[in-house]
Design an enzyme around this catalytic site. Structure first.
Site, mmCIF file in Angstrom:
data_model
loop_
_atom_site.group_PDB
_atom_site.id
_atom_site.type_symbol
_atom_site.label_atom_id
_atom_site.label_comp_id
_atom_site.label_asym_id
_atom_site.label_seq_id
_atom_site.Cartn_x
_atom_site.Cartn_y
_atom_site.Cartn_z
ATOM 1 N N GLY A 131 48.540 41.972 41.870
ATOM 2 C CA GLY A 131 49.750 41.258 41.668
ATOM 3 C C GLY A 131 50.133 40.182 42.619
ATOM 4 O O GLY A 131 51.038 39.463 42.554
ATOM 5 N N LYS A 132 49.106 39.926 43.265
ATOM 6 C CA LYS A 132 49.110 38.784 44.311
ATOM 7 C C LYS A 132 49.254 37.494 43.709
ATOM 8 O O LYS A 132 49.952 36.327 44.103
ATOM 9 C CB LYS A 132 48.071 38.734 45.432
ATOM 10 N N ILE A 133 48.462 37.202 42.423
ATOM 11 C CA ILE A 133 48.459 35.938 41.961
ATOM 12 C C ILE A 133 48.757 36.465 40.485
ATOM 13 O O ILE A 133 48.133 37.334 39.872
ATOM 14 C CB ILE A 133 46.756 35.321 41.873
#
Length: 313
Positions: A275-277
């Site tokens: 979920g970082k990008i």
């Protein structure tokens, strides 16, 4: 559907034209052009841009591009390692780094007091002069107050440098925070330790700075990252943005490979699993020497932004 096109040299061809041709050539050239497009897009769409890099890039001539990006409002937060801070301060005080060879006699270099970084060299005397410079700065900080968050301390130091080519001077001048979560991992950290031995109430607060980097992002901002190299610089920025919803744009440039499972080589696709990008983000990654790939991609992005009147220059 796109088809491969041959690269052709033309007399007087601009860097921008070359990078555009590389975009249709395949392999890393295509990724390089995608990086240029993503950099331009994150600026055009008003994203808060995190620029992360490792210290070896400041040892090289990329230092000039980083300080220029701050002036052009192409970097709104910096995350880096402590060597970058040290070497930026050294260069701001007039130190010169030496261009040498990758295959040097390192024992001979040691005897001559030269420290090798790839094919670059830094003399021991430069670190000695750094010590002479940093000690009075720490005393100045301590007299103002005993406790400092890292980014606040670096801003205060940056304001003293008065060097237009300095990253931390330009950052201080333009109110761009510089985060360095590993502040003790270098000569600067050693001097902080020594100063604290004489002044036990002197504290450089890394935890408070984590709060600062989280607060400098927000749910309302679009967020982008230009991550050059890996290590703690890349991860610290990504973690902060993850806690605020993830990145809308991402450009990774590195020589590290994903096969090691390290953060340095982690791809933009892998970042999506955390979920970082965001799933619908504009993301590109190029594997290659950043001292070559980044100036090419950035030049095309800046040319485009300048031609469209989005940046001055």
């Amino acid at each position: 559907m796109m088809y491969v096109k041959d690269i052709k040299w033309e007399k007087g061809m601009r860097v921008t034209d070359l990078v555009t041709q590389m975009g249709a050539a395949g392999f890393q050239g295509t990724e390089l052009d995608r990086c240029a497009t993503a950099i331009a897009k994150m600026k055009k769409e008003g994203a808060k841009i995190f620029l992360t890099f490792t210290s070896n890039m400041v040892t090289s001539g990329l230092r000039g591009l980083f300080s220029q990006m701050i002036q052009l409002e192409m970097a709104h937060a910096i995350v880096t390692t402590v060597g970058a801070i040290e070497e930026d301060i050294m260069r701001a005080s007039g130190e010169e780094f030496i261009l040498g060879q990758f295959h040097s006699d390192d024992v001979e270099l040691y005897e001559k007091g030269l420290n090798r970084v790839g094919n670059l060299m830094i003399a021991n005397e430069s670190y000695a002069r750094f010590e002479d410079m940093i000690s009075p700065l720490l005393r100045m900080l301590y007299e103002k107050k005993p406790r400092w968050a890292v980014s606040e301390m670096l801003k205060e130091i940056g304001l003293t440098l008065q060097d237009e080519g300095s990253i931390i001077f330009q950052a201080a001048k333009h109110d761009v925070p510089v985060f360095c979560p590993g502040i003790t991992d270098g000569a600067f950290g050693f001097h902080l330790y020594m100063f604290q031995q004489k002044h036990p109430d002197f504290v450089v607060d890394v935890v408070k700075d984590f709060k600062n980097i989280i607060h400098c992002t927000s749910y309302d901002d679009k967020k982008g990252i230009i991550a050059l190299g890996g290590s703690i610089s890349k991860h610290h920025a990504i973690l902060a943005t993850l806690l605020n919803g993830g990145l809308d744009y991402a450009v990774y440039m590195t020589t590290a490979r994903s096969s090691s499972g390290s953060m340095s080589g982690a791809t933009t696709q892998e970042a999506k699993s955390w979920g970082k990008i965001k799933d619908d983000s504009d993301a590109a990654m190029v594997i290659g020497d950043v001292s070559i790939t980044f100036p090419l991609a950035l030049t095309k992005a800046l040319d485009q932004l300048s031609e469209e009147g989005i940046i001055n220059g």
